[in-house]
Design an enzyme around this catalytic site. Structure first.
Site, PDB file in Angstrom:
ATOM      1  N   ASN A 254       0.870  -1.174   0.000  1.00 50.51           N
ATOM      2  CA  ASN A 254       0.000   0.000   0.000  1.00 50.51           C
ATOM      3  C   ASN A 254       0.907   1.224   0.000  1.00 50.51           C
ATOM      4  O   ASN A 254       1.487   1.575   1.024  1.00 50.51           O
ATOM      5  CB  ASN A 254      -0.898  -0.035   1.249  1.00 50.51           C
ATOM      6  CG  ASN A 254      -1.710   1.240   1.411  1.00 50.51           C
ATOM      7  OD1 ASN A 254      -1.767   2.068   0.501  1.00 50.51           O
ATOM      8  ND2 ASN A 254      -2.331   1.402   2.570  1.00 50.51           N
TER       9      ASN A 254
ATOM     10  N   LYS B 154       0.145   4.237  -0.259  1.00 52.70           N
ATOM     11  CA  LYS B 154      -0.490   5.422   0.346  1.00 52.70           C
ATOM     12  C   LYS B 154      -0.284   6.635  -0.579  1.00 52.70           C
ATOM     13  O   LYS B 154      -0.232   6.469  -1.795  1.00 52.70           O
ATOM     14  CB  LYS B 154       0.039   5.647   1.771  1.00 52.70           C
ATOM     15  CG  LYS B 154      -0.089   4.372   2.605  1.00 52.70           C
ATOM     16  CD  LYS B 154       0.122   4.567   4.077  1.00 52.70           C
ATOM     17  CE  LYS B 154      -0.041   3.218   4.779  1.00 52.70           C
ATOM     18  NZ  LYS B 154       0.066   3.331   6.244  1.00 52.70           N
TER      19      LYS B 154
ATOM     20  N   HIS C  22      -9.329   1.270   5.177  1.00 57.69           N
ATOM     21  CA  HIS C  22      -8.010   1.475   5.769  1.00 57.69           C
ATOM     22  C   HIS C  22      -8.133   2.432   6.958  1.00 57.69           C
ATOM     23  O   HIS C  22      -8.952   3.351   6.950  1.00 57.69           O
ATOM     24  CB  HIS C  22      -7.030   2.044   4.738  1.00 57.69           C
ATOM     25  CG  HIS C  22      -5.628   2.003   5.248  1.00 57.69           C
ATOM     26  ND1 HIS C  22      -5.125   2.993   6.055  1.00 57.69           N
ATOM     27  CD2 HIS C  22      -4.659   1.076   5.125  1.00 57.69           C
ATOM     28  CE1 HIS C  22      -3.884   2.661   6.401  1.00 57.69           C
ATOM     29  NE2 HIS C  22      -3.583   1.505   5.845  1.00 57.69           N
TER      30      HIS C  22
ATOM     31  N   GLU D 213      -6.464   4.877   7.873  1.00 53.33           N
ATOM     32  CA  GLU D 213      -6.322   6.304   7.570  1.00 53.33           C
ATOM     33  C   GLU D 213      -7.607   6.871   6.981  1.00 53.33           C
ATOM     34  O   GLU D 213      -7.929   8.043   7.156  1.00 53.33           O
ATOM     35  CB  GLU D 213      -5.111   6.517   6.648  1.00 53.33           C
ATOM     36  CG  GLU D 213      -3.814   6.333   7.438  1.00 53.33           C
ATOM     37  CD  GLU D 213      -2.735   5.549   6.733  1.00 53.33           C
ATOM     38  OE1 GLU D 213      -2.707   5.528   5.487  1.00 53.33           O
ATOM     39  OE2 GLU D 213      -1.899   4.947   7.439  1.00 53.33           O
TER      40      GLU D 213
ATOM     41  N   GLU E 254      -4.960  -4.535  10.898  1.00 52.18           N
ATOM     42  CA  GLU E 254      -3.916  -3.523  11.056  1.00 52.18           C
ATOM     43  C   GLU E 254      -4.174  -2.731  12.335  1.00 52.18           C
ATOM     44  O   GLU E 254      -4.967  -1.784  12.335  1.00 52.18           O
ATOM     45  CB  GLU E 254      -3.926  -2.561   9.865  1.00 52.18           C
ATOM     46  CG  GLU E 254      -3.665  -3.226   8.526  1.00 52.18           C
ATOM     47  CD  GLU E 254      -3.161  -2.233   7.489  1.00 52.18           C
ATOM     48  OE1 GLU E 254      -2.088  -2.468   6.942  1.00 52.18           O
ATOM     49  OE2 GLU E 254      -3.818  -1.196   7.258  1.00 52.18           O
TER      50      GLU E 254
ATOM     51  N   GLY F 286       2.945   2.617  10.681  1.00 52.02           N
ATOM     52  CA  GLY F 286       3.890   3.710  10.461  1.00 52.02           C
ATOM     53  C   GLY F 286       4.631   4.148  11.718  1.00 52.02           C
ATOM     54  O   GLY F 286       5.261   5.194  11.743  1.00 52.02           O
TER      55      GLY F 286
ATOM     56  N   SER G 204       3.875  -1.835  10.308  1.00 53.34           N
ATOM     57  CA  SER G 204       5.332  -1.914  10.463  1.00 53.34           C
ATOM     58  C   SER G 204       5.909  -3.283  10.111  1.00 53.34           C
ATOM     59  O   SER G 204       6.836  -3.760  10.764  1.00 53.34           O
ATOM     60  CB  SER G 204       5.757  -1.479  11.875  1.00 53.34           C
ATOM     61  OG  SER G 204       5.341  -0.144  12.109  1.00 53.34           O
TER      62      SER G 204
END
Ligand code: 13P
Length: 252
Positions: free
Chosen positions: A10, A12, A96, A98, A168, A174, A214
Site C-alpha cells: 500500500n 499510500k 483502511h 487512515e 492492522e 507507520g 510496520s
C-alpha cells in the site's frame, strides 16, 4: 487446502510518476515471476495505469487504495469501482485506518463500498484494527468484531471468498511498533472464529487474513509463520523494492 500467502504493497499518498514506474518495474523484476506468494501493488489512483504498464504481464496484480460506492454521476473527486475495473485493477483496499480515522469513514460507509466493490467484480482488501486507546482499554476484540460484522453485512458466503481481511492495529501503522506475532495471531484467530459464526468453517478457513503495521523483511517470517496470518499489507517498506521483495520472499 492451505491458504496461499498474499502480500500487498500500500503505497499510500507517495511516489511521483517517475518513482512509481521505477518502483513497480523493480518489484516486478524481483518478485514478478514467482508464484509461491500472491503479490499486489496499490499505488495512488493517478499512477495506476503507469504501474500496470510497468508490471507488464507478470504475476503481480494491481490494486487501488479506495473507491466510492456509486457507479457514476455527480460525485466530484470520487472514483468508482467500474473505473478501477476498467483500467485493470483486481483488488481494492477498503476501510483502511487512515480512511477511517483521518477522513472519517464509518463502518456503514465501508460496508456500502464493500458491497459495491464485490458487485463491480473487484476483490476487496478489508482493513480492520483498533486504536491504541482501545487496546489499552482492553477493547480490541470488541472493536475488531464490530468492524468485521458491520463491514461485511450483506456479503454472501460465495462473495466472502473474494474478500481478504487485513488486521492492522492502528498503533502499529507507520510507528515502527509491530504487533508481536502472538498479539497478531490472537486477533487473527478471533476474526477467523467470527467468520465461522457468520458463515461456516469452509469459508472461514478459505479467507486470507493479512497483518499490517510496520511489517519489514526482518519481522515478516515470524509473523507469516503463524497459523492464521496469511500475508501482509505493507506500507512504508513497500516503497523500497528490495525491502518489499524481502517480505514476499519471507513468505515463500
Ligand atoms: P506501515 O507498514 O507503514 O506501518 O503501514 C501499514 C499500513 O497501513 C498498510 O496498509
Amino acid at each position: 487446502m492451505a491458504r496461499k500467502l498474499f502480500v500487498a504493497g500500500n503505497w499510500k499518498m507517495n511516489t511521483s510518476l517517475a518513482a512509481a514506474k521505477a518502483l513497480a518495474s523493480e518489484v516486478a523484476s524481483l518478485v514478478g515471476a514467482q508464484d509461491a506468494v500472491d503479490v499486489a501493488l496499490c499505488p495512488p489512483f493517478v499512477y495506476l495505469p503507469a504501474v500496470k504498464e510497468a508490471i507488464g504481464g507478470g504475476k503481480i496484480a494491481l490494486g487501488a487504495q479506495n473507491m466510492f460506492y456509486e457507479n457514476d454521476g455527480a460525485f466530484t473527486g470520487e472514483i468508482s469501482g467500474a473505473m478501477l475495473k476498467d483500467i485493470g485493477c483486481r483488488y481494492v483496499i477498503l476501510g483502511h485506518s487512515e480512511r477511517r480515522h483521518v477522513i472519517g469513514e464509518s463502518d456503514e460507509i465501508i460496508n456500502r463500498k464493500m458491497l459495491k466493490a464485490i458487485s463491480d467484480g473487484l476483490l476487496p482488501i478489508f482493513c480492520v484494527g483498533e486504536l491504541l486507546a482501545e487496546r489499552e482499554a482492553d477493547q480490541t476484540m470488541e472493536v475488531v468484531r464490530r468492524q468485521v460484522q458491520v463491514g461485511l453485512e450483506g456479503v454472501s458466503a460465495t462473495d466472502m471468498l473474494k474478500v481478504t481481511v487485513a488486521y492492522e492495529p492502528v498503533w502499529a501503522i507507520g510507528t515502527g511498533k509491530t504487533a508481536t506475532p502472538e498479539q497478531a495471531q490472537e486477533v487473527h484467530a478471533m476474526i477467523r472464529g467470527l467468520l465461522v459464526n457468520m458463515y461456516d468453517k469452509t469459508v472461514a478457513e478459505a479467507v486470507r487474513i493479512q497483518y499490517g503495521g510496520s511489517v519489514k523483511a526482518s519481522n515478516a517470517a515470524d509473523l507469516l509463520g503463524r497459523p492464521d496470518i496469511d500475508g501482509a499489507l505493507v506500507g512504508g517498506a513497500s516503497l523500497k523494492a528490495a525491502d518489499f521483495a524481502g517480505i514476499v520472499n519471507a513468505g515463500k
